[in-house]
Design a protein around this motif. Structure first.
Motif, PDB file in Angstrom:
ATOM      1  N   ILE A   5     -10.814   1.391  -3.888  1.00  0.00           N
ATOM      2  CA  ILE A   5     -10.227   2.033  -2.721  1.00  0.00           C
ATOM      3  C   ILE A   5      -9.192   3.021  -3.248  1.00  0.00           C
ATOM      4  O   ILE A   5      -8.319   2.648  -4.035  1.00  0.00           O
ATOM      5  N   ASP A   6      -9.282   4.266  -2.828  1.00  0.00           N
ATOM      6  CA  ASP A   6      -8.356   5.304  -3.288  1.00  0.00           C
ATOM      7  C   ASP A   6      -8.270   5.358  -4.821  1.00  0.00           C
ATOM      8  O   ASP A   6      -7.184   5.478  -5.399  1.00  0.00           O
ATOM      9  N   LEU A  69       2.003  -1.580  -1.414  1.00  0.00           N
ATOM     10  CA  LEU A  69       2.228  -0.749  -0.242  1.00  0.00           C
ATOM     11  C   LEU A  69       3.519  -1.194   0.436  1.00  0.00           C
ATOM     12  O   LEU A  69       3.812  -2.386   0.504  1.00  0.00           O
ATOM     13  N   GLN A  74       1.020   0.521   6.603  1.00  0.00           N
ATOM     14  CA  GLN A  74       0.210   1.038   5.497  1.00  0.00           C
ATOM     15  C   GLN A  74      -0.833   0.014   5.057  1.00  0.00           C
ATOM     16  O   GLN A  74      -1.982   0.360   4.778  1.00  0.00           O
ATOM     17  N   ASP A  77      -3.801  -0.154   7.497  1.00  0.00           N
ATOM     18  CA  ASP A  77      -4.752   0.958   7.314  1.00  0.00           C
ATOM     19  C   ASP A  77      -5.548   0.794   6.025  1.00  0.00           C
ATOM     20  O   ASP A  77      -6.728   1.156   5.965  1.00  0.00           O
ATOM     21  N   TRP A  78      -4.924   0.232   5.001  1.00  0.00           N
ATOM     22  CA  TRP A  78      -5.637  -0.037   3.749  1.00  0.00           C
ATOM     23  C   TRP A  78      -6.731  -1.086   3.982  1.00  0.00           C
ATOM     24  O   TRP A  78      -7.851  -0.964   3.453  1.00  0.00           O
ATOM     25  N   LYS A  81      -9.737   0.485   5.297  1.00  0.00           N
ATOM     26  CA  LYS A  81     -10.503   1.151   4.238  1.00  0.00           C
ATOM     27  C   LYS A  81     -11.394   0.147   3.506  1.00  0.00           C
ATOM     28  O   LYS A  81     -12.530   0.463   3.140  1.00  0.00           O
TER      29      LYS A  81
END
Length: 258
Positions: A5-6, A69, A74, A77-78, A81
């Protein structure tokens, strides 16, 4: 299970079974400074009941890469994802302590994804003592001891030592993980608003002797959730998944069968 992720590796313990799109999925969210390890007595049990089970390590925790985070928003929202990455369209979320705030905020932001919510030792707000935050930011191991003083039922003994101290076991862990988590909990303000939007089946589990989320606070939290079910585990503190793992997971399985 490891995925990205990211551009950062994320670890989720899956009881060795991966994800079967024909099964319901349960996601387990750990508390402040902790990791997927806290769910070791729960994960396999639920997997054996024919659910997909994922115990997530948040960024910077356990086996997941990256920095922690800094807010509950945050993190929520992660989590979305993660669900998109793994093609999870409907989920039961079980959160403990800080994980309850994350589950609550996630359900507020992405209500269509939630099948059930299960809050273990949680509430809609978790103010943290400034002395504890100061100790954690300094990397002082007294932060862990102070946190545990308010978590466990005093007479409880653990064979092999306190499991939390085995997870949060260095000044870096305290300073760069625990401190950030505690501040995120302390700063979260949307809980009362998020409660109003819960429209799924919800279970709240509390420890009778929990000092961190005492029974009065827990009952108030539960009373604000329409049609929620509440279970109180006797002779138990805040770390319910350690102290009374077998009783807790039976209450969860009974709830999910309905």
């Amino acid at each position: 299970m490891i995925f990205q992720i990211d551009k950062q590796n994320v670890f989720a313990s899956d009881a060795g079974n991966g994800i079967d799109q024909n099964k319901q999925t349960i996601v387990l969210l750990h508390g402040s400074g902790l990791s997927h390890i806290v769910w070791s007595l729960t994960e396999q049990y639920l997997s054996n009941l024919n659910y997909n089970v994922l115990s997530l390590d948040l960024p910077g925790h356990g086996n997941s890469d990256g920095k922690c985070l800094s807010s509950i928003e945050q993190i929520s929202d992660w989590i979305e994802k993660v669900f998109k990455k793994l093609n999870i369209s409907e989920v039961t979320i079980i959160g403990h302590s800080q994980g309850c705030l994350e589950a609550l905020e996630y359900s507020f932001r992405y209500p269509k994804k939630i099948k059930n919510l299960i809050f273990v030792g949680g509430s809609y707000k978790m103010p943290v003592n400034q002395d504890l935050i100061d100790l954690a930011e300094a990397g002082d191991d007294q932060a862990v001891k102070l946190m545990m003083k308010w978590s466990y039922e005093n007479s409880k003994k653990f064979i092999g030592g306190n499991p939390v101290e085995k997870i949060i076991n260095s000044p870096r862990d305290i300073r760069e993980i625990l401190a950030i988590d505690l501040i995120a909990c302390n700063n979260y303000k949307n809980g009362s608003e998020a409660l109003k939007n819960i429209n799924c089946r919800t279970l709240c589990i509390f420890g009778e002797l929990d000092k961190m989320i005492n029974i009065e606070k827990g009952k108030k939290f539960a009373s604000l959730i329409p049609n929620s079910k509440t279970d109180i585990i006797k002779n138990c503190g805040h770390m319910i998944m350690f102290e009374k793992a077998f009783e807790m997971r039976e209450k969860i399985s009974e709830f999910l069968k309905i």
